[in-house]
Design an enzyme around this catalytic site. Structure first.
Site, PDB file in Angstrom:
ATOM      1  N   GLY A  57       0.838  -1.196   0.000  1.00 35.90           N
ATOM      2  CA  GLY A  57       0.000   0.000   0.000  1.00 35.90           C
ATOM      3  C   GLY A  57       0.867   1.236   0.000  1.00 35.90           C
ATOM      4  N   CYS A  84       5.301  -6.201   1.585  1.00 30.20           N
ATOM      5  CA  CYS A  84       5.704  -4.795   1.622  1.00 30.20           C
ATOM      6  C   CYS A  84       4.997  -4.059   2.771  1.00 30.20           C
ATOM      7  CB  CYS A  84       5.466  -4.138   0.258  1.00 30.20           C
ATOM      8  SG  CYS A  84       6.348  -2.582   0.080  1.00 30.20           S
ATOM      9  N   TYR A  85       4.066  -3.167   2.471  1.00 34.56           N
ATOM     10  CA  TYR A  85       3.332  -2.503   3.564  1.00 34.56           C
ATOM     11  C   TYR A  85       2.695  -3.559   4.479  1.00 34.56           C
ATOM     12  CZ  TYR A  85      -0.028   0.452   6.036  1.00 34.56           C
ATOM     13  OH  TYR A  85      -0.746   1.095   7.002  1.00 34.56           O
ATOM     14  N   HIS A 171       8.121  -7.601  -3.727  1.00 34.63           N
ATOM     15  CA  HIS A 171       6.817  -7.899  -4.323  1.00 34.63           C
ATOM     16  C   HIS A 171       6.861  -9.207  -5.118  1.00 34.63           C
ATOM     17  CE1 HIS A 171       4.639  -4.210  -3.363  1.00 34.63           C
ATOM     18  NE2 HIS A 171       5.813  -3.621  -3.441  1.00 34.63           N
ATOM     19  N   GLU A 173       4.476 -10.766  -6.361  1.00 41.17           N
ATOM     20  CA  GLU A 173       3.399 -10.853  -7.356  1.00 41.17           C
ATOM     21  C   GLU A 173       3.770 -10.259  -8.714  1.00 41.17           C
ATOM     22  OE1 GLU A 173       3.668  -8.868  -4.821  1.00 41.17           O
ATOM     23  OE2 GLU A 173       2.568  -7.012  -4.983  1.00 41.17           O
ATOM     24  N   SER A 225     -19.913  -6.029 -29.279  1.00 42.12           N
ATOM     25  CA  SER A 225     -19.121  -5.453 -30.367  1.00 42.12           C
ATOM     26  C   SER A 225     -18.500  -6.534 -31.231  1.00 42.12           C
ATOM     27  CB  SER A 225     -18.005  -4.590 -29.790  1.00 42.12           C
ATOM     28  OG  SER A 225     -17.048  -5.434 -29.162  1.00 42.12           O
ATOM     29  N   GLY A 226     -18.517  -7.766 -30.717  1.00 46.64           N
ATOM     30  CA  GLY A 226     -17.820  -8.830 -31.428  1.00 46.64           C
ATOM     31  C   GLY A 226     -16.399  -9.010 -30.893  1.00 46.64           C
ATOM     32  N   ASP A 229     -14.013  -9.107 -25.043  1.00 51.65           N
ATOM     33  CA  ASP A 229     -14.568  -8.771 -23.731  1.00 51.65           C
ATOM     34  C   ASP A 229     -16.094  -8.761 -23.729  1.00 51.65           C
ATOM     35  OD1 ASP A 229     -11.911  -8.449 -23.334  1.00 51.65           O
ATOM     36  OD2 ASP A 229     -11.960  -6.263 -23.308  1.00 51.65           O
ATOM     37  N   SER A 230     -16.690  -8.062 -24.684  1.00 50.09           N
ATOM     38  CA  SER A 230     -18.157  -8.014 -24.676  1.00 50.09           C
ATOM     39  C   SER A 230     -18.747  -9.380 -25.022  1.00 50.09           C
ATOM     40  CB  SER A 230     -18.685  -6.919 -25.610  1.00 50.09           C
ATOM     41  OG  SER A 230     -18.424  -7.211 -26.957  1.00 50.09           O
ATOM     42  N   SER A 231     -18.031 -10.151 -25.831  1.00 46.20           N
ATOM     43  CA  SER A 231     -18.531 -11.490 -26.170  1.00 46.20           C
ATOM     44  C   SER A 231     -18.551 -12.390 -24.936  1.00 46.20           C
ATOM     45  CB  SER A 231     -17.642 -12.139 -27.241  1.00 46.20           C
ATOM     46  OG  SER A 231     -17.684 -11.387 -28.418  1.00 46.20           O
ATOM     47  N   LYS A 371      -6.747  -9.800 -19.245  1.00 45.08           N
ATOM     48  CA  LYS A 371      -7.139 -10.226 -20.597  1.00 45.08           C
ATOM     49  C   LYS A 371      -6.959 -11.733 -20.844  1.00 45.08           C
ATOM     50  CE  LYS A 371      -8.374  -8.507 -24.680  1.00 45.08           C
ATOM     51  NZ  LYS A 371      -9.325  -7.382 -24.841  1.00 45.08           N
TER      52      LYS A 371
END
Ligand code: XMP
Length: 515
Positions: A57, A84-85, A171, A173, A225-226, A229-231, A371
């Site tokens: 943080g 970390c924090y 970190h 991650e 939209s095709g 993400d929207s699919s 993604k």
């Protein structure tokens, strides 16, 4: 809410990296949930987590009012890993001390292991760590021992095996920390005892249950939209609420070849989703007539889109929710965009500009995902590879790739060029190696010779880039034969094109799109 047999809670202290921690836990095939740092201990106990990770943080534990979790969390008998924090907060809560040394530490450091801790199993001394901190632990709490240091930070990692408490200053991650995933896996599997049993299939179950609970018997509108993400959002919502989902697909006449047919085939014919198809080609072309200036084009396309979308939404009748394919990087980007003086390079459009009476509650089921996770989810939901794996495509579509004036004829030419280019990339099995490939039609003509005849025709440029996140990009090094084949085919098969260029500009200074 689905009852997860095993889970790790990530307590968020305001780090940009909290989602990345959750993602690394998911990669260990264990469910993880992010909760605010001040979540009541009773709520955490009720979830029966197998482990808790305190995120990093921006605050300093030495500052008054810096975020602290409830003390009782450390008395639950559940293993804790502070990052970390998170390490610093854990230390001061248990009686240690944190100071700000003269030298801050940002960037790489080399791990020096001390003893053999389960946390560092299979992580060698000398491993590169990513550090980013001002404060560091000076005195460990009672019961802890130091299990690693670096040149600048004597107390880099600590443990109290009796209480199952661990902390690291670096970190694990982020990708810049070597073997960071191994450390997370050591915590999740070895220390917390979780078995790798969670998968994207489990994500679907959770998301479906959440959506059903939120939506009840109400209606959700989704702009399709095709794109990936929207699919994925549409397929997920359809699984959850069936016909309570209505999708709107606007054909703005600026789509790729065969795009509208593909969307109809997949969503209406295969998934049987209620799909409202708006053929608005004529309307967009009329609005764009005579316009060449890139920002003007974008604004017109954005405005027309919202108007058509609005009309379609009104035709459906009452709608309670609007579904959007917002991903985690979008969330971060909009937070930093709102907080910083970042310049508008290009005006990206979305449906945020809807009028008052069409403001719906938002549903964003992909908000926590990255993604590549969305692609895995898409496959899990049965979307075809063609959709799951596709390159990004901008909202204004070919409108910003048809440089200069936009006409139906020029768009058709560009569609043919684009289709051949993509086909040749697929034939060469390179589609997956490329972030985005595109063709533009340029506003110049050039002289050529074809079949002993002089020609004076259009010029197109091809572009393919590699990128992590589209913020920076490099041009893709094609084997020359692929470009040769694409160029030959374009000049032979597409009427009105007699010259093909390949764009070798990186971003920056270029952008991915030309306009
Ligand atoms: P640029 O051209 O800014 O593009 O380097 C970065 C990424 O964003 C996409 N892009 C858009 N996406 N609406 C979108 O949805 C837009 O207006 C838009 N403009 C650019 C571009 O294709 C690339 O992936």
């Amino acid at each position: 809410m689905i009852d997860h047999e095993q889970m790790i809670i990530v307590l968020d202290f305001g780090a940009q990296y909290s989602q990345l921690i959750a993602r690394r836990v998911r990669e260990c095939h264990v469910y993880s949930q992010i909760l605010p740092f001040n979540t009541p201990v009773e709520q955490i106990r009720a979830l029966r987590p197998d482990g808790i990770i305190f995120s990093g943080g921006p605050a300093s534990v030495r500052a008054e009012g810096s975020p602290r979790p409830e003390q009782g969390i450390l008395e639950l008998g559940i293993p804790v890993l502070g990052i970390c924090y998170g390490l610093q907060v854990l230390s001061v809560m248990l009686g240690g001390s944190v100071e700000r040394p003269e030298r801050r530490e940002y960037g790489h450091a080399a791990l020096e292991k001390i003893g053999e801790s389960a946390l560092f199993r299979e992580i060698p001394t000398g491993t590169h760590l990513w550090m980013s901190h001002g404060d560091s632990v000076q005195v460990m709490p009672d019961g802890f021992s130091c299990i690693a240091s670096t040149g600048n930070c004597p107390i880099t990692a600590i443990e109290d095996t009796a209480r199952g408490m661990y902390g690291v200053q670096f970190h694990p991650e982020v990708v810049h920390t070597e073997h960071g995933s191994v450390l997370i896996s050591n915590f999740v599997h070895t220390i917390c005892g979780c078995t790798p049993s969670w998968s994207m299939g489990s994500f679907v179950d959770t998301a479906v249950a959440d959506i059903q609970q939120k939506v009840g018997d109400r209606t959700v509108l989704c702009g399709l939209s095709g794109g990936v993400d929207s699919s994925v959002v549409a397929a997920l919502l359809h699984k959850a609420i069936g016909d309570q989902l209505v999708c709107v697909f606007v054909n703005n006449g600026l789509l790729r070849k065969g795009e509208a047919d593909l969307v109809i085939k997949v969503f209406r014919d295969h998934f049987h989703i209620r799909l409202q198809y708006a053929d608005a080609e004529q309307r967009f072309l009329s609005a764009l007539e005579g316009v060449s200036e890139p920002e003007a084009k974008r604004k017109i396309i954005g405005r027309e889109f919202i108007e058509v979308f609005e009309q379609e939404a009104r035709a459906i009748g009452h709608v309670d929710f609007l579904a959007q394919g917002t991903l985690y990087p979008d969330v971060i980007e909009s937070i930093s965009a709102n907080g910083g003086p970042s310049a508008t390079i290009k005006s990206h459009h979305n449906v945020g500009g809807l009028p008052e009476d069409l403001r719906f509650e938002l549903i964003e089921p992909l908000r926590e995902l990255f993604k590549d996770e969305v692609r895995i989810l898409g496959r899990e939901l049965g979307l075809p590879e063609d959709i799951v794996n596709r390159h990004p495509f901008p909202g204004p579509g070919l409108g910003i790739r048809c440089i200069g004036e936009i006409t139906k004829e020029r768009l058709d030419t560009l569609r043919d060029v684009d289709a051949i280019f993509i086909e040749e990339i697929r034939n060469a099995d390179l589609y997956g190696d490329i972030w985005q490939a595109l063709a533009c039609l340029l506003p110049v003509k050039s002289v050529g010779v074809q079949g002993d005849e002089r020609t004076y025709e259009e010029v197109c440029s091809l572009r393919a880039v590699t990128s992590e996140d589209a913020m920076t990009a490099d041009w893709f090094r094609f084997p020359p034969e692929v470009l040769q084949q694409a160029s030959n085919r374009i000049c032979n098969e597409v009427a009105h094109v007699n010259r093909v260029l390949y764009d070798i500009t990186s971003k920056p200074p270029g952008t991915v799109e030309w306009e």
